[in-house]
Motif scaffolding. Structure first.
Motif, PDB file in Angstrom:
ATOM      1  N   LYS A 113       0.850  -1.212   0.000  1.00  0.00           N
ATOM      2  CA  LYS A 113       0.000   0.000   0.000  1.00  0.00           C
ATOM      3  C   LYS A 113       0.878   1.252   0.000  1.00  0.00           C
ATOM      4  CE  LYS A 113      -1.671   1.545   4.018  1.00  0.00           C
ATOM      5  NZ  LYS A 113      -1.344   2.947   4.352  1.00  0.00           N
ATOM      6  N   ASN A 114       1.917   1.264   0.853  1.00  0.00           N
ATOM      7  CA  ASN A 114       2.709   2.487   1.028  1.00  0.00           C
ATOM      8  C   ASN A 114       3.734   2.718  -0.070  1.00  0.00           C
ATOM      9  OD1 ASN A 114       1.161   2.952   3.222  1.00  0.00           O
ATOM     10  ND2 ASN A 114       2.728   2.452   4.742  1.00  0.00           N
ATOM     11  N   ARG A 146      -4.694  10.771   4.092  1.00  0.00           N
ATOM     12  CA  ARG A 146      -3.612  11.749   4.248  1.00  0.00           C
ATOM     13  C   ARG A 146      -2.639  11.689   3.085  1.00  0.00           C
ATOM     14  NH1 ARG A 146      -0.275  14.230   7.276  1.00  0.00           N
ATOM     15  NH2 ARG A 146       1.935  13.813   6.954  1.00  0.00           N
ATOM     16  N   ARG A 192       0.043  14.721  12.476  1.00  0.00           N
ATOM     17  CA  ARG A 192       0.538  14.495  11.116  1.00  0.00           C
ATOM     18  C   ARG A 192       0.733  15.800  10.325  1.00  0.00           C
ATOM     19  NH1 ARG A 192      -1.081   9.160   9.849  1.00  0.00           N
ATOM     20  NH2 ARG A 192       0.463   9.143   8.191  1.00  0.00           N
ATOM     21  N   PRO A 193       1.605  16.718  10.755  1.00  0.00           N
ATOM     22  CA  PRO A 193       1.815  17.979  10.019  1.00  0.00           C
ATOM     23  C   PRO A 193       2.429  17.731   8.636  1.00  0.00           C
ATOM     24  CG  PRO A 193       3.481  17.714  11.710  1.00  0.00           C
ATOM     25  CD  PRO A 193       2.498  16.597  11.917  1.00  0.00           C
ATOM     26  N   ILE A 194       2.446  18.775   7.811  1.00  0.00           N
ATOM     27  CA  ILE A 194       3.086  18.654   6.484  1.00  0.00           C
ATOM     28  C   ILE A 194       4.141  19.742   6.287  1.00  0.00           C
ATOM     29  CG2 ILE A 194       1.104  17.534   5.360  1.00  0.00           C
ATOM     30  CD1 ILE A 194       0.458  20.322   4.124  1.00  0.00           C
ATOM     31  N   ASP A 195       4.636  20.313   7.389  1.00  0.00           N
ATOM     32  CA  ASP A 195       5.614  21.406   7.291  1.00  0.00           C
ATOM     33  C   ASP A 195       6.865  20.998   6.514  1.00  0.00           C
ATOM     34  OD1 ASP A 195       5.886  19.729   9.639  1.00  0.00           O
ATOM     35  OD2 ASP A 195       7.611  20.954  10.165  1.00  0.00           O
ATOM     36  N   LEU A 196       7.287  19.745   6.671  1.00  0.00           N
ATOM     37  CA  LEU A 196       8.515  19.299   5.975  1.00  0.00           C
ATOM     38  C   LEU A 196       8.279  19.211   4.466  1.00  0.00           C
ATOM     39  CD1 LEU A 196       9.736  16.545   8.469  1.00  0.00           C
ATOM     40  CD2 LEU A 196      10.465  18.935   8.327  1.00  0.00           C
ATOM     41  N   SER A 216      11.279  11.990   6.861  1.00  0.00           N
ATOM     42  CA  SER A 216       9.837  11.922   6.597  1.00  0.00           C
ATOM     43  C   SER A 216       9.611  11.172   5.288  1.00  0.00           C
ATOM     44  CB  SER A 216       9.247  13.335   6.472  1.00  0.00           C
ATOM     45  OG  SER A 216       7.996  13.286   5.787  1.00  0.00           O
ATOM     46  N   VAL A 217       8.873  10.066   5.345  1.00  0.00           N
ATOM     47  CA  VAL A 217       8.607   9.262   4.151  1.00  0.00           C
ATOM     48  C   VAL A 217       7.848  10.094   3.121  1.00  0.00           C
ATOM     49  CG1 VAL A 217       7.338   7.247   3.292  1.00  0.00           C
ATOM     50  CG2 VAL A 217       8.664   7.072   5.407  1.00  0.00           C
ATOM     51  N   GLY A 218       6.734  10.673   3.524  1.00  0.00           N
ATOM     52  CA  GLY A 218       5.892  11.397   2.565  1.00  0.00           C
ATOM     53  C   GLY A 218       6.578  12.608   1.990  1.00  0.00           C
ATOM     54  N   ASP A 258       4.995   1.000  11.775  1.00  0.00           N
ATOM     55  CA  ASP A 258       3.789   0.330  11.272  1.00  0.00           C
ATOM     56  C   ASP A 258       3.662  -1.103  11.768  1.00  0.00           C
ATOM     57  OD1 ASP A 258       3.725   1.958   8.011  1.00  0.00           O
ATOM     58  OD2 ASP A 258       3.164   2.620  10.012  1.00  0.00           O
ATOM     59  N   ILE A 299       8.026   7.457  16.870  1.00  0.00           N
ATOM     60  CA  ILE A 299       7.714   8.177  15.625  1.00  0.00           C
ATOM     61  C   ILE A 299       6.428   8.985  15.763  1.00  0.00           C
ATOM     62  CG2 ILE A 299       7.196   7.915  13.164  1.00  0.00           C
ATOM     63  CD1 ILE A 299      10.068   7.158  13.777  1.00  0.00           C
ATOM     64  N   ARG A 338      -3.364  -0.221  11.771  1.00  0.00           N
ATOM     65  CA  ARG A 338      -2.463  -1.237  12.326  1.00  0.00           C
ATOM     66  C   ARG A 338      -2.969  -1.722  13.687  1.00  0.00           C
ATOM     67  NH1 ARG A 338      -0.571  -2.368   7.454  1.00  0.00           N
ATOM     68  NH2 ARG A 338       0.253  -0.506   6.444  1.00  0.00           N
TER      69      ARG A 338
HETATM   70  C1  EPZ Z   1       4.228   7.142   6.000  1.00  0.00           C
HETATM   71  O1  EPZ Z   1       3.448   8.160   6.567  1.00  0.00           O
HETATM   72  C2  EPZ Z   1       3.337   5.899   5.979  1.00  0.00           C
HETATM   73  N1  EPZ Z   1       2.175   6.151   5.138  1.00  0.00           N
HETATM   74  C3  EPZ Z   1       2.885   5.552   7.397  1.00  0.00           C
HETATM   75  O2  EPZ Z   1       2.128   4.336   7.331  1.00  0.00           O
HETATM   76  C4  EPZ Z   1       4.131   5.298   8.241  1.00  0.00           C
HETATM   77  O3  EPZ Z   1       3.738   5.051   9.572  1.00  0.00           O
HETATM   78  C5  EPZ Z   1       5.050   6.539   8.195  1.00  0.00           C
HETATM   79  O4  EPZ Z   1       5.377   6.853   6.815  1.00  0.00           O
HETATM   80  C6  EPZ Z   1       6.359   6.307   8.950  1.00  0.00           C
HETATM   81  O5  EPZ Z   1       7.025   5.209   8.403  1.00  0.00           O
HETATM   82  C7  EPZ Z   1       2.296   6.047   3.783  1.00  0.00           C
HETATM   83  O6  EPZ Z   1       3.374   5.768   3.278  1.00  0.00           O
HETATM   84  C8  EPZ Z   1       1.063   6.297   2.976  1.00  0.00           C
HETATM   85  P1  EPZ Z   1       6.333  10.527   7.962  1.00  0.00           P
HETATM   86  P2  EPZ Z   1       3.995   9.702   6.540  1.00  0.00           P
HETATM   87  O7  EPZ Z   1       6.236  11.788   7.189  1.00  0.00           O
HETATM   88  O8  EPZ Z   1       4.754   9.934   5.302  1.00  0.00           O
HETATM   89  C9  EPZ Z   1       6.472  13.856  11.327  1.00  0.00           C
HETATM   90  C10 EPZ Z   1       0.302   2.907   7.722  1.00  0.00           C
HETATM   91  O9  EPZ Z   1      -0.126   2.395   8.769  1.00  0.00           O
HETATM   92  N2  EPZ Z   1       6.287  14.811  10.227  1.00  0.00           N
HETATM   93  O10 EPZ Z   1       7.497   9.626   7.728  1.00  0.00           O
HETATM   94  O11 EPZ Z   1       2.866  10.582   6.865  1.00  0.00           O
HETATM   95  C11 EPZ Z   1       5.246  12.985  11.544  1.00  0.00           C
HETATM   96  O12 EPZ Z   1       4.309  13.641  12.372  1.00  0.00           O
HETATM   97  C12 EPZ Z   1       0.739   4.366   7.712  1.00  0.00           C
HETATM   98  O13 EPZ Z   1       0.426   2.299   6.635  1.00  0.00           O
HETATM   99  C13 EPZ Z   1       6.404  16.167  10.484  1.00  0.00           C
HETATM  100  O14 EPZ Z   1       6.647  16.579  11.612  1.00  0.00           O
HETATM  101  O15 EPZ Z   1       4.999   9.680   7.784  1.00  0.00           O
HETATM  102  C14 EPZ Z   1       5.840  11.756  12.201  1.00  0.00           C
HETATM  103  O16 EPZ Z   1       6.011  12.015  13.587  1.00  0.00           O
HETATM  104  C15 EPZ Z   1       0.499   5.042   9.059  1.00  0.00           C
HETATM  105  N3  EPZ Z   1       6.241  17.052   9.460  1.00  0.00           N
HETATM  106  C16 EPZ Z   1       7.216  11.632  11.541  1.00  0.00           C
HETATM  107  O17 EPZ Z   1       7.490  12.923  10.959  1.00  0.00           O
HETATM  108  C17 EPZ Z   1       5.985  16.632   8.170  1.00  0.00           C
HETATM  109  O18 EPZ Z   1       5.879  17.486   7.264  1.00  0.00           O
HETATM  110  C18 EPZ Z   1       7.271  10.587  10.425  1.00  0.00           C
HETATM  111  O19 EPZ Z   1       6.215  10.889   9.518  1.00  0.00           O
HETATM  112  C19 EPZ Z   1       5.869  15.239   7.929  1.00  0.00           C
HETATM  113  C20 EPZ Z   1       6.035  14.349   8.965  1.00  0.00           C
END
Ligand code: EPZ
Length: 435
Positions: free
Chosen positions: A22-23, A103, A132-136, A174-176, A322, A344, A388
């Motif tokens: 999925k991811n 998201r 779940r911010p998007i600042d990054l 940050s993955v996203g 996850d 995380i 999860r």
């Molecule tokens: C991805 O989410 C996955 N989703 C999540 O899986 C997974 O838990 C997560 O990566 C961590 O591995 C998809 O790939 C669709 P992050 P993402 O940006 O990209 C903080 C599942 O169950 N952050 O790596 O949203 C955030 O709050 C899902 O399949 C910021 O502060 O995760 C978190 O604490 C749940 N600012 C940390 O970084 C930002 O702009 C990691 O988040 C972005 C993130």
């Protein structure tokens, strides 16, 4: 509404076909926004989140042709094949009523601003596991020339003269955000360097797909990535990598039930950290080559014991967040105590009170949960709260005495394709009924 009824006590034996990840699929499905040529993705999982993103892509003007995979009742179907045509994109606004459902919709922002110079996406908002911010994401796009404006709950990114080269430094992985900038930078007018990107296997899968479209990305999966922007990207055909989280969830099921499962198509390297913990608790792990009865994969066999363990969730290659809820279900029935730390997300222990309803002994103290193994769990009605967490409850139901009823199945359906069919095929007593 539907629910799962699981009667616990059966050891699971046999082959579980692992679906496309999925991811990985979600960011891959955004690559067609980068090119007027058709992009074909294979091995796509049949999941609610994939359908939600298809709705958004349709809304933007992408036309999608879907061909199912072959398959029968055992659940061992091939993934779906979809062709996405982004040649007629008419709209670069992703509305709140679609984005709020998932998201990952924010992943259309980078491709749209890169190709069209203008993109507007509703702020995704938080979810059960954190705000779940998007600042990054936004700072990264600004670092390569996008102007960002936040208004009325929407974010608008503009780059009328195209995105530029630049350096993106992530303070945390940050993955996203890494995925968004990888896609956007592919069409930048210059070179983009990314320091401290996420290193998950899904990032590598996305980079491989973009490179097959003509992008020039080097270093995906390492702590430094360089992207030479190109003026245009082309179509491609790409197969989605296997889902390491689905595979890990069934690996836990094998250990919890005292069984022996072949996770068909799973990639042991992608599952490194979780397999390490499984071996520590008593799992026997082997990679198996393809043979007459299966395509090869990872075999997980219980040695009859389930020892407690400690773990801290980390970005890849550390232990994946996850898999935290699923391993907590294992800790609940392990011998001795386990300490599980969620480093995380700020609120990813929603499964704890529900596991306690089944008889678990768990104490949460801030980001850490201490789990004292119990001899038996008792089935009961429980409520899924997030994707999860709901799998964690299903795993507990597989070993609980009596029936466990899991409500709000829409959480599970977001990330686990054909769960009850795959479990029944290896001996579980599980059925899906109207709630
Ligand atoms: C991805 O989410 C996955 N989703 C999540 O899986 C997974 O838990 C997560 O990566 C961590 O591995 C998809 O790939 C669709 P992050 P993402 O940006 O990209 C903080 C599942 O169950 N952050 O790596 O949203 C955030 O709050 C899902 O399949 C910021 O502060 O995760 C978190 O604490 C749940 N600012 C940390 O970084 C930002 O702009 C990691 O988040 C972005 C993130």
């Amino acid at each position: 509404m539907e629910k799962l009824i699981i009667k616990g006590g059966n050891a699971l034996h046999g082959i579980v076909p692992i679906s496309g990840a999925k991811n990985a699929a979600l960011p891959l499905m955004c690559t067609p926004l980068l090119t007027p040529d058709p992009v074909t993705l294979e091995n796509l999982p049949r999941l609610a989140d994939i359908n939600t993103l298809n709705d958004l892509l349709n809304h933007l003007g992408v036309s999608i042709t879907i061909r199912g995979g072959k398959g029968g009742a055992t659940g061992r179907r091939e993934g779906r094949r979809m062709t996405f045509d982004g040649s007629e994109i008419t709209n670069t606004v992703a509305p709140y009523d679609i984005v709020r459902k998932m998201r990952a919709s924010i992943l259309v922002l980078g491709p749209l601003v890169a190709r069209f110079g203008d993109a507007t996406v509703s702020m995704p908002g938080g979810c059960a596991i954190g705000n779940r911010p998007i600042d990054l994401h936004l700072k990264a796009l600004e670092a390569i020339g996008a102007d960002i404006e936040l208004k009325d709950g929407y974010v608008r990114a503009t780059a009328p003269h195209g995105l530029t080269g630049g350096t993106v430094r992530f303070p945390i992985a940050s993955v996203g955000a890494t995925e968004n900038i990888l896609m956007a930078a592919s069409l930048a007018k210059g070179t983009v360097n990314i320091e401290n990107p996420a290193r998950e296997p899904e990032i590598i899968d996305l980079a491989n797909c973009l490179n097959s479209m003509g992008a020039r990305i080097v270093g995906a999966g390492t702590e430094f990535i360089t992207i030479e922007g190109v003026p245009r990207l082309y179509g491609c055909t790409h197969s989605v990598m296997p889902d390491r989280v689905e595979a890990g969830s069934y690996a836990v099921a094998a250990i919890m039930t005292g069984g022996d499962l072949l996770l068909e198509g799973a990639n042991a390297h992608d599952m490194g950290a979780m397999l390490g913990v499984l071996e520590e608790t008593g799992g026997i792990i082997n990679e198996e080559k393809a043979c007459a009865s299966h395509k090869g994969g990872v075999r997980v066999k219980s040695n009859g014991h389930r020892k407690g363990f400690d773990l801290v969730t980390q970005p890849f290659p550390g232990f994946p967040t996850d898999m935290q809820a699923q391993f907590m279900a294992l800790a609940v029935v392990a011998d001795g105590a386990s300490v599980i730390t969620e480093a995380i997300f700020e609120n990813r222990f929603m499964h704890v009170p529900e596991l306690c309803r089944l008889g678990a002994d768990i104490t949460v103290n801030g980001a850490s949960a201490t789990v004292r193994g119990v001899n038996a769990l008792k089935g009961a009605p429980v409520m899924a709260t997030d994707l999860r967490a709901s799998m964690s409850l299903a795993l507990a139901g597989l070993v609980a005495e009596g029936e466990t009823h899991i409500n709000r199945l829409y959480h599970l359906d977001r990330g686990y394709e054909g769960l009850e069919g795959k479990l029944r095929a290896v001996g579980a007593d599980v059925e899906r009924v109207p709630a």
